[in-house]
Design a protein around this motif. Structure first.
Motif, PDB file in Angstrom:
ATOM      1  N   GLY A  60       0.949  -1.395   0.058  1.00 25.98           N
ATOM      2  CA  GLY A  60      -0.072   0.036  -0.061  1.00 25.98           C
ATOM      3  C   GLY A  60       0.820   1.382  -0.102  1.00 25.98           C
ATOM      4  O   GLY A  60       0.667   2.326  -0.735  1.00 25.98           O
ATOM      5  N   ASN A  61       1.946   1.380   0.933  1.00 27.30           N
ATOM      6  CA  ASN A  61       2.817   2.265   0.842  1.00 27.30           C
ATOM      7  C   ASN A  61       3.567   2.658  -0.544  1.00 27.30           C
ATOM      8  O   ASN A  61       3.670   3.749  -1.136  1.00 27.30           O
ATOM      9  N   ALA A  62       4.039   1.522  -1.093  1.00 28.49           N
ATOM     10  CA  ALA A  62       4.595   1.667  -2.564  1.00 28.49           C
ATOM     11  C   ALA A  62       3.786   2.167  -3.366  1.00 28.49           C
ATOM     12  O   ALA A  62       4.243   2.967  -4.297  1.00 28.49           O
ATOM     13  N   ALA A  63       2.530   1.925  -3.314  1.00 29.10           N
ATOM     14  CA  ALA A  63       1.408   2.132  -4.417  1.00 29.10           C
ATOM     15  C   ALA A  63       1.318   3.919  -4.283  1.00 29.10           C
ATOM     16  O   ALA A  63       1.167   4.497  -5.102  1.00 29.10           O
ATOM     17  N   ASP A  64       1.159   3.865  -3.058  1.00 25.47           N
ATOM     18  CA  ASP A  64       1.033   5.521  -2.558  1.00 25.47           C
ATOM     19  C   ASP A  64       2.052   6.423  -3.097  1.00 25.47           C
ATOM     20  O   ASP A  64       2.028   7.414  -3.789  1.00 25.47           O
ATOM     21  N   GLU A  65       3.546   6.001  -2.783  1.00 30.03           N
ATOM     22  CA  GLU A  65       4.531   6.834  -3.283  1.00 30.03           C
ATOM     23  C   GLU A  65       4.449   6.827  -4.949  1.00 30.03           C
ATOM     24  O   GLU A  65       5.031   7.721  -5.321  1.00 30.03           O
ATOM     25  N   ALA A  66       4.255   5.464  -5.496  1.00 28.90           N
ATOM     26  CA  ALA A  66       4.267   5.696  -6.965  1.00 28.90           C
ATOM     27  C   ALA A  66       3.321   6.479  -7.532  1.00 28.90           C
ATOM     28  O   ALA A  66       3.716   7.365  -8.517  1.00 28.90           O
ATOM     29  N   ALA A  67       1.959   6.663  -7.065  1.00 28.73           N
ATOM     30  CA  ALA A  67       1.230   7.408  -7.578  1.00 28.73           C
ATOM     31  C   ALA A  67       1.435   8.831  -7.448  1.00 28.73           C
ATOM     32  O   ALA A  67       1.245   9.830  -7.990  1.00 28.73           O
ATOM     33  N   ARG A  68       1.892   9.224  -6.235  1.00 30.10           N
ATOM     34  CA  ARG A  68       2.302  10.615  -5.912  1.00 30.10           C
ATOM     35  C   ARG A  68       3.491  10.973  -6.964  1.00 30.10           C
ATOM     36  O   ARG A  68       3.495  12.245  -7.424  1.00 30.10           O
ATOM     37  N   ALA A  69       4.552  10.348  -7.120  1.00 25.71           N
ATOM     38  CA  ALA A  69       5.626  10.406  -7.721  1.00 25.71           C
ATOM     39  C   ALA A  69       5.020  10.846  -9.460  1.00 25.71           C
ATOM     40  O   ALA A  69       5.568  11.435  -9.892  1.00 25.71           O
ATOM     41  N   GLY A  70       4.306   9.868  -9.721  1.00 22.61           N
ATOM     42  CA  GLY A  70       3.646   9.829 -11.179  1.00 22.61           C
ATOM     43  C   GLY A  70       2.976  11.267 -11.372  1.00 22.61           C
ATOM     44  O   GLY A  70       3.201  11.799 -12.394  1.00 22.61           O
ATOM     45  N   THR A  71       2.222  11.878 -10.434  1.00 22.96           N
ATOM     46  CA  THR A  71       1.483  13.162 -10.603  1.00 22.96           C
ATOM     47  C   THR A  71       2.515  14.212 -10.658  1.00 22.96           C
ATOM     48  O   THR A  71       2.191  15.347 -11.279  1.00 22.96           O
ATOM     49  N   ALA A  72       3.445  14.275  -9.791  1.00 22.29           N
ATOM     50  CA  ALA A  72       4.439  15.129  -9.558  1.00 22.29           C
ATOM     51  C   ALA A  72       5.562  15.336 -11.049  1.00 22.29           C
ATOM     52  O   ALA A  72       5.999  16.296 -11.011  1.00 22.29           O
ATOM     53  N   ALA A  73       5.687  14.348 -11.536  1.00 24.34           N
ATOM     54  CA  ALA A  73       6.356  14.291 -13.017  1.00 24.34           C
ATOM     55  C   ALA A  73       5.733  14.812 -14.087  1.00 24.34           C
ATOM     56  O   ALA A  73       4.601  14.994 -14.118  1.00 24.34           O
ATOM     57  N   SER A  74       6.590  15.216 -15.141  1.00 26.53           N
ATOM     58  CA  SER A  74       6.126  15.759 -16.419  1.00 26.53           C
ATOM     59  C   SER A  74       5.514  14.611 -17.072  1.00 26.53           C
ATOM     60  O   SER A  74       5.648  13.466 -16.929  1.00 26.53           O
ATOM     61  N   PRO A  75       4.280  15.114 -17.965  1.00 30.77           N
ATOM     62  CA  PRO A  75       3.513  14.111 -18.671  1.00 30.77           C
ATOM     63  C   PRO A  75       4.342  13.042 -19.496  1.00 30.77           C
ATOM     64  O   PRO A  75       3.913  11.775 -19.377  1.00 30.77           O
ATOM     65  N   GLY A  76       5.536  13.310 -20.056  1.00 36.97           N
ATOM     66  CA  GLY A  76       6.251  12.444 -20.676  1.00 36.97           C
ATOM     67  C   GLY A  76       7.130  11.471 -19.809  1.00 36.97           C
ATOM     68  O   GLY A  76       7.540  10.354 -20.309  1.00 36.97           O
ATOM     69  N   ALA A  77       7.321  11.706 -18.482  1.00 39.58           N
ATOM     70  CA  ALA A  77       7.982  10.858 -17.649  1.00 39.58           C
ATOM     71  C   ALA A  77       7.213  10.427 -16.488  1.00 39.58           C
ATOM     72  O   ALA A  77       7.842   9.889 -15.561  1.00 39.58           O
ATOM     73  N   ARG A  78       5.867  10.335 -16.715  1.00 45.37           N
ATOM     74  CA  ARG A  78       5.431  10.059 -15.563  1.00 45.37           C
ATOM     75  C   ARG A  78       5.464   8.401 -15.141  1.00 45.37           C
ATOM     76  O   ARG A  78       5.440   8.103 -14.062  1.00 45.37           O
ATOM     77  N   GLN A  79       5.505   7.558 -16.297  1.00 38.89           N
ATOM     78  CA  GLN A  79       5.428   6.187 -16.230  1.00 38.89           C
ATOM     79  C   GLN A  79       6.800   5.859 -15.686  1.00 38.89           C
ATOM     80  O   GLN A  79       6.546   4.891 -14.349  1.00 38.89           O
ATOM     81  N   GLY A  80       7.762   6.313 -15.734  1.00 36.82           N
ATOM     82  CA  GLY A  80       9.327   6.200 -15.243  1.00 36.82           C
ATOM     83  C   GLY A  80       9.196   6.281 -13.761  1.00 36.82           C
ATOM     84  O   GLY A  80       9.787   5.858 -13.076  1.00 36.82           O
ATOM     85  N   ALA A  81       9.070   7.743 -13.645  1.00 33.36           N
ATOM     86  CA  ALA A  81       8.968   8.247 -12.132  1.00 33.36           C
ATOM     87  C   ALA A  81       8.015   7.431 -11.178  1.00 33.36           C
ATOM     88  O   ALA A  81       8.384   7.001 -10.153  1.00 33.36           O
TER      89      ALA A  81
END
Length: 134
Positions: free
Chosen positions: A51-72
């Motif tokens: 749960g924590n890893a999924a939360d961190e991943a979603a948060r990082a994906g929203t903060a990244a630029s649209p082209g780099a969301r998947q990798g972040a």
């Protein structure tokens, strides 16, 4: 004392050693109970990590630029997982409808992290609203 004779079996020492025998008889039950409790702790901890890893991943994906969301998103999903849980982790990120969602799948170790794992996976899911970038 009467000439070094031992007290009879009906005297005050008749239960001598009984606690030791009972404890030895219960030792396997105590050990099995502790092993089961430890395994339940590992299952619960794996749910918490997913749960924590999924939360961190979603948060990082929203903060990244649209082209780099998947990798972040994928990098953040495995960033804080230790070796035992991070080795078999699967992070899936998706965007759509103004949301970034992340699913993290972890395997549950059997007794000792990093050795054997159960044949099922624990899934953590999280989502966050995409941030607008100018």
């Amino acid at each position: 004392m009467s000439g070094g004779r031992r007290p009879s079996a009906t005297g005050p020492y008749r239960d001598r050693g009984q606690v030791t025998v009972e404890f030895l008889g219960m030792t396997p039950t105590i050990i099995v109970t502790l092993v089961v409790l430890w395994q339940l702790v590992l299952v619960g901890y794996t749910f918490t990590l997913a749960g924590n890893a999924a939360d961190e991943a979603a948060r990082a994906g929203t903060a990244a630029s649209p082209g780099a969301r998947q990798g972040a998103c994928q990098a953040a999903g495995t960033d804080k997982l230790s070796g035992a849980w991070g080795d078999g982790a699967t992070v899936t990120c998706a965007t759509g409808g103004g949301m970034v969602t992340a699913d993290v799948r972890l395997t549950v170790p059997i007794l000792f992290p990093g050795t054997l794992s159960f044949p099922f996976e624990v899934t953590g899911h999280a989502g966050a609203v995409e941030e607008e970038t100018d």
